[in-house]
Enzyme design. Structure first.
Site, PDB file in Angstrom:
ATOM      1  N   GLU A 187      -5.828   8.592   2.049  1.00  0.00           N
ATOM      2  CA  GLU A 187      -5.330   9.937   2.337  1.00  0.00           C
ATOM      3  C   GLU A 187      -6.031  10.362   3.625  1.00  0.00           C
ATOM      4  O   GLU A 187      -7.089  10.980   3.611  1.00  0.00           O
ATOM      5  CB  GLU A 187      -5.656  10.926   1.218  1.00  0.00           C
ATOM      6  CG  GLU A 187      -4.936  12.249   1.433  1.00  0.00           C
ATOM      7  CD  GLU A 187      -5.592  13.446   0.760  1.00  0.00           C
ATOM      8  OE1 GLU A 187      -6.707  13.351   0.254  1.00  0.00           O
ATOM      9  OE2 GLU A 187      -4.949  14.512   0.792  1.00  0.00           O
ATOM     10  N   ASP A 242      -8.482   9.281  -2.425  1.00  0.00           N
ATOM     11  CA  ASP A 242      -8.336  10.722  -2.249  1.00  0.00           C
ATOM     12  C   ASP A 242      -9.411  11.270  -1.313  1.00  0.00           C
ATOM     13  O   ASP A 242     -10.591  10.890  -1.415  1.00  0.00           O
ATOM     14  CB  ASP A 242      -8.481  11.374  -3.632  1.00  0.00           C
ATOM     15  CG  ASP A 242      -8.261  12.868  -3.597  1.00  0.00           C
ATOM     16  OD1 ASP A 242      -7.148  13.283  -3.252  1.00  0.00           O
ATOM     17  OD2 ASP A 242      -9.205  13.632  -3.912  1.00  0.00           O
TER      18      ASP A 242
HETATM   19  C1  NOJ Z   1      -5.986  15.599  -2.160  1.00  0.00           C
HETATM   20  C2  NOJ Z   1      -5.008  15.549  -3.288  1.00  0.00           C
HETATM   21  O1  NOJ Z   1      -3.823  14.962  -2.844  1.00  0.00           O
HETATM   22  C3  NOJ Z   1      -4.842  16.978  -3.753  1.00  0.00           C
HETATM   23  O2  NOJ Z   1      -3.761  17.125  -4.641  1.00  0.00           O
HETATM   24  C4  NOJ Z   1      -6.150  17.420  -4.366  1.00  0.00           C
HETATM   25  O3  NOJ Z   1      -6.046  18.778  -4.730  1.00  0.00           O
HETATM   26  C5  NOJ Z   1      -7.299  17.246  -3.385  1.00  0.00           C
HETATM   27  N1  NOJ Z   1      -7.265  16.017  -2.675  1.00  0.00           N
HETATM   28  C6  NOJ Z   1      -8.621  17.306  -4.100  1.00  0.00           C
HETATM   29  O4  NOJ Z   1      -8.815  16.151  -4.870  1.00  0.00           O
END
Ligand code: NOJ
Ligand code: CA
Length: 569
Positions: free
Chosen positions: A293, A233
């Site tokens: 991500e 993430d």
């Molecule tokens: C990316 C995640 O996909 C999202 O859902 C989240 O709110 C943020 N990162 C913070 O962790």
């Protein structure tokens, strides 16, 4: 061939001699001892656990719910599921605020339920990937509770604490991406702490080796439980400029009404790549895969996440794809560039933070055909696709109609310009019954009326449904060698309406033709340059297309039609 087989046997014997310690833990089996790692040929499927299947009627999905749907996922052709955070959490950001990395939130079940899920998945050859929230913890995590207790606490330096610039003034001008300042004042110690996301998500200080050690150990804990890898993430926000230089202010305002800013000093610092490469070394101890991500604006930038020698992330997501308009030209240009770049592509058309692809691309008239065309597109490219739950049945966004219905805090803060992400997170639609069969209780988010037509049960019975199309195209990935190993060769590159390409390998060739327009199109193909003097085609899969098997002639496509055929000479 014999050399390979012998080598494979040798590796297996060595692994057995070592007690299979690391390989077995990461769910690696003999069939993976091939030239290609398993994740290159896998179809990944993102499960948002709150919304997938509720086994106990509390209106919130859970691990036993996921286990109960493994046969469905197997039948769909899924090889690996990525479960978004299911760890103990105050749920401010629905699990992306973790208060204990080594456990399961009781709302989702227990560690025993998790072990059961992994073992049932393994029986079906489905691997389990977890979400590693690496940038921040919950403010309820014991590390942060200790950190904020005093300036000299053992965990003080595990987070980013600074003095303000003056009375009531934060240390600098950095903004949280979730709509407030990125600094929160804490009166106990008279300092501010940094949070790129909600104030309840304080950023970890990755410059502290103790943080790195503790976080790397978290991944080991789960690898040993049979997890096959992690989706990482928010990797871009791991490091910040230690001098806290102000970010440059840009013209205009953002959707929260704040000045636009270039996130020059708190995003994508080069140190991030060093940490990811070190995390990869840990993953390699267990034969695990790391998915990133990775939000980028250029293909060059995406390339960097693979590492110079492929020593960083195996699967950094191409999220640029989710920002393209539905245009053959835009998609062609983008895929040509990604395919030519270093590293194995990782394609995504939607996820739990992005409007569902069905609603984003849909024109209100041809939505189902567009959904099929998109499946015919990204599931036939050279690369690994990551599906999002419900995409395979054409689930639409179900945005909140009133502010008081919003659950996602950014929707409350940014209403009405920013409605939050509830719309793309609604319950999986299993059937046309009450609550779409997701729960016997009251679902945490509402089910839209379209669940009557777009649901697993109804679509399973219809050979022309989006679900049937998805199953067929995933099946093709597994049966046509060209789909896995074949080169991607764009065709008819000046066609503004139709995106066409070959997937060509020494063992076979597949032609993919996609009409990205609402008007009928009739492309023709000259495949001389590709080595075919009198090509013949045999339909493998089509929708809104009319193409006779035999000599390859004009491909007739209706609005948003899809044709996939096997080419021989
Ligand atoms: C990316 C995640 O996909 C999202 O859902 C989240 O709110 C943020 N990162 C913070 O962790
Ligand atoms: Ca439940």
């Amino acid at each position: 061939m014999r050399v390979h087989r012998n080598l494979r046997t040798l590796v297996m014997v060595m692994a057995m001699a070592l007690g299979c310690a690391t390989l077995c833990n990461a769910q690696i089996g003999p069939s993976d001892m091939k030239e290609q790692p398993w994740w290159k040929h896998a179809v990944f499927y993102e499960v948002y656990p709150r919304s997938f299947a509720d086994s106990n009627g509390d209106g919130i999905g859970d691990l036993n719910g996921i286990t109960s749907k493994l046969d469905y996922l197997k039948d769909l052709g899924v090889d690996a599921i990525w479960i978004t955070p299911c760890f103990p959490s105050p749920q401010v950001d629905f699990g992306y605020d973790i208060s204990d990395y080594d456990n399961i939130d009781p709302m989702y079940g227990t560690l025993a339920d998790f072990d059961q899920l992994v073992s049932e998945a393994k029986k079906r050859n489905i691997r389990v990937i977890l979400d590693f929230v690496i940038n921040h913890t919950s403010d309820q995590h014991p590390w942060f509770i200790d950190s904020k207790s005093s300036r000299s606490s053992a965990h003080r330096d595990w987070y980013i604490w600074r003095d303000g610039k003056g009375q009531g003034q934060p240390p600098n001008n950095w903004l949280s991406t979730f709509g407030l300042s990125a600094w929160k004042f804490d009166p106990t110690t008279n300092q501010y702490y940094y949070h790129y996301f909600y104030p309840e998500q304080p950023d970890l200080n990755w410059r502290n080796p103790a943080v790195e050690k503790a976080m790397f150990d978290v991944t080991r804990f789960w690898y040993k439980r049979g997890v096959a890898g992690f989706r990482l993430d928010a990797v871009d926000s791991l490091f910040e400029d230690p001098n806290l230089t102000d970010n440059p202010v840009l013209p205009g305002k953002d959707k929260f009404g704040r000045p636009n800013m270039e996130e020059k000093y708190n995003k994508k610092l080069p140190e991030m790549h060093v940490t990811l490469q070190r995390l990869r070394k840990v993953a390699d101890e267990y034969g695990a895969v790391l998915i990133g991500e990775t939000w980028t604006s250029q293909v060059k930038e995406l390339e960097a996440y693979y590492g110079e020698n492929g020593n960083e992330l195996q699967l950094p997501m191409d999220l640029m794809l989710t920002n393209l308009p539905l245009s053959a030209e835009a998609f062609r240009e983008h895929i040509n560039a990604v395919d030519a770049a270093r590293g194995w592509p990782t394609y995504v058309i939607t996820n739990h933070d992005i409007r569902r692809s069905y609603s984003r691309y849909g024109d209100g008239v041809h939505n189902d055909d567009i959904a099929k065309m998109m499946a015919g597109f990204y599931l036939t490219l050279r690369g690994t696709p990551i599906m999002y739950y419900g995409e395979e049945i054409g689930m639409a966004n179900n945005d909140p109609k009133r502010k008081e219905d919003v659950k996602d805090p950014i929707g409350l803060l940014g209403w009405p310009l920013e409605k939050g992400r509830d719309g793309e997170r609604t319950p999986m639609q299993w059937n046309g019954g009450p609550n779409a069969g997701f729960t016997t209780g009251k679902p945490w988010l509402p089910v839209p009326a379209s669940a009557q037509t777009h649901n697993v049960q109804t679509e399973s019975e219809n050979p022309d449904s989006i679900l049937s199309f998805y199953k067929s195209v995933i099946q093709l990935r597994k049966t046509e060698p060209a789909m896995l190993e074949g080169a991607y060769i764009p065709l008819n590159e000046s066609d503004q309406n139709v995106l066409s390409y070959l997937r060509k390998s020494p063992t076979g060739t597949v032609l993919v033709v996609l009409n990205f327009s609402p008007a009928p199109q009739n492309p023709t193909f000259d495949l001389q340059k590709q080595g075919f003097t009198s090509p013949k085609t045999k339909a493998l899969l089509q929708n809104q297309a009319d193409v006779a098997d035999g000599p390859l002639q004009t491909v007739h496509l209706q609005a948003y039609g899809t044709y996939i055929g096997r080419i021989t000479d």
